[in-house]
Scaffold this motif. Sequence first.
Motif, PDB file in Angstrom:
ATOM      1  N   ASP A  55     -10.932  -5.442  12.178  1.00 44.85           N
ATOM      2  CA  ASP A  55     -10.744  -3.747  11.847  1.00 44.85           C
ATOM      3  C   ASP A  55     -10.851  -3.503  10.507  1.00 44.85           C
ATOM      4  O   ASP A  55      -9.901  -3.117  10.289  1.00 44.85           O
ATOM      5  N   PRO A  56     -12.712  -3.338  10.127  1.00 47.04           N
ATOM      6  CA  PRO A  56     -12.737  -2.553   9.100  1.00 47.04           C
ATOM      7  C   PRO A  56     -11.553  -1.490   8.690  1.00 47.04           C
ATOM      8  O   PRO A  56     -11.965  -1.266   7.499  1.00 47.04           O
ATOM      9  N   ALA A  57     -12.211  -0.877   9.637  1.00 45.46           N
ATOM     10  CA  ALA A  57     -11.806   0.630   9.747  1.00 45.46           C
ATOM     11  C   ALA A  57     -10.044   0.956   8.903  1.00 45.46           C
ATOM     12  O   ALA A  57     -10.118   1.806   8.738  1.00 45.46           O
ATOM     13  N   LEU A  58      -9.522   0.219   9.555  1.00 44.85           N
ATOM     14  CA  LEU A  58      -7.734  -0.141   8.594  1.00 44.85           C
ATOM     15  C   LEU A  58      -7.833  -0.134   7.566  1.00 44.85           C
ATOM     16  O   LEU A  58      -6.825   0.862   7.046  1.00 44.85           O
ATOM     17  N   LEU A  59      -8.876  -0.926   6.203  1.00 54.31           N
ATOM     18  CA  LEU A  59      -8.332  -0.837   5.385  1.00 54.31           C
ATOM     19  C   LEU A  59      -9.252   0.560   5.326  1.00 54.31           C
ATOM     20  O   LEU A  59      -8.510   0.946   3.621  1.00 54.31           O
ATOM     21  N   GLU A  60      -9.959   0.778   5.310  1.00 56.24           N
ATOM     22  CA  GLU A  60     -11.217   2.576   5.081  1.00 56.24           C
ATOM     23  C   GLU A  60     -10.305   3.278   5.209  1.00 56.24           C
ATOM     24  O   GLU A  60     -10.116   3.835   4.526  1.00 56.24           O
ATOM     25  N   SER A  61      -9.260   3.709   5.625  1.00 56.57           N
ATOM     26  CA  SER A  61      -8.139   4.692   5.662  1.00 56.57           C
ATOM     27  C   SER A  61      -7.547   4.370   5.239  1.00 56.57           C
ATOM     28  O   SER A  61      -6.689   5.232   4.683  1.00 56.57           O
ATOM     29  N   LEU A  62      -6.695   3.200   4.789  1.00 53.08           N
ATOM     30  CA  LEU A  62      -5.943   3.011   3.530  1.00 53.08           C
ATOM     31  C   LEU A  62      -6.644   3.193   2.627  1.00 53.08           C
ATOM     32  O   LEU A  62      -5.279   3.552   1.620  1.00 53.08           O
ATOM     33  N   LEU A  96       1.806   4.235   4.605  1.00 52.30           N
ATOM     34  CA  LEU A  96       0.646   5.266   4.410  1.00 52.30           C
ATOM     35  C   LEU A  96      -0.207   5.584   4.813  1.00 52.30           C
ATOM     36  O   LEU A  96      -0.721   6.956   4.449  1.00 52.30           O
ATOM     37  N   VAL A  97      -0.625   5.742   5.986  1.00 53.22           N
ATOM     38  CA  VAL A  97      -1.854   6.244   7.304  1.00 53.22           C
ATOM     39  C   VAL A  97      -0.836   7.450   7.792  1.00 53.22           C
ATOM     40  O   VAL A  97      -0.881   8.009   8.399  1.00 53.22           O
ATOM     41  N   GLY A  98      -0.101   6.445   8.820  1.00 53.08           N
ATOM     42  CA  GLY A  98       0.493   6.778   9.689  1.00 53.08           C
ATOM     43  C   GLY A  98       1.672   8.103   9.231  1.00 53.08           C
ATOM     44  O   GLY A  98       2.192   8.417  10.033  1.00 53.08           O
ATOM     45  N   GLY A  99       2.465   7.866   8.214  1.00 46.20           N
ATOM     46  CA  GLY A  99       3.085   7.888   7.555  1.00 46.20           C
ATOM     47  C   GLY A  99       4.774   7.636   7.634  1.00 46.20           C
ATOM     48  O   GLY A  99       5.462   9.057   7.858  1.00 46.20           O
ATOM     49  N   ASP A 100       5.145   6.673   8.477  1.00 40.85           N
ATOM     50  CA  ASP A 100       6.257   6.581   8.899  1.00 40.85           C
ATOM     51  C   ASP A 100       7.014   6.302   7.464  1.00 40.85           C
ATOM     52  O   ASP A 100       6.353   5.391   6.552  1.00 40.85           O
ATOM     53  N   LYS A 101       8.200   6.725   7.241  1.00 39.97           N
ATOM     54  CA  LYS A 101       9.168   5.992   6.852  1.00 39.97           C
ATOM     55  C   LYS A 101       9.469   4.421   6.446  1.00 39.97           C
ATOM     56  O   LYS A 101       9.560   3.964   6.977  1.00 39.97           O
TER      57      LYS A 101
END
Length: 209
Positions: A55-62, A96-101
């Motif tokens: 899932d290359p989009a995982l790193l790109e969204s990071l 970092l992307v989802g905003g979880d603490k």
Amino acid sequence: MVPVRTLAIAFAVLAVSAAAALADDKPVKIPLKEVWALNMPETRDIRQLDAVRNDPALLESLRRALKPKLDAKQASMGFVVLGEGNDALRTAHEVLVGGDKPRVRLPAGQKITAVFFSYESPFYVHLDEVIRKECAIRITYRFVPHETKETTEQIALIPLGELAAGKYSVRVELNAMDKKYAEQGFSTPSKADALRIVCRAFHFIVVDN
């Protein structure tokens, strides 16, 4: 009167205990070759993790999440996650992307990974070394200038292994830029800029189950 043999055994036990204590006090260097990172020398290429290959989009969204925060005076703090490699990357993504603490309390007996990152800037941010001594962890890095006008962001997953119960502090320290770049006219970013670019020091606690 205590028998000589009993005294000898007692002294031997004390010597072994003292040697073990000294061994525990000795700093442990975490090899960079065990770190999964993006564009950092001597580390493992994070793009080779199955989570990214599938899932290359995982790193790109990071990477998009590490665009500079123009109104922020300081970067966010680094943090730790449970697991290593693929699991660590997915959880770092949730933060970092989802905003979880990020978790600040983690269970003993499970592998832990420190997440180090830098926001987009005209510099590469390269790890120099990671040293752990008991409950103190020190991450040192340096800025490396781009020779083009590109900008980059970095992330590194640093395996800490299974840690004993205790309160841990993680320091993030800047080392001087290599002399060869200074001779070419480049200069290290100011401390204020470094604070905006690179993740800050943090603490976490490991507790017994």
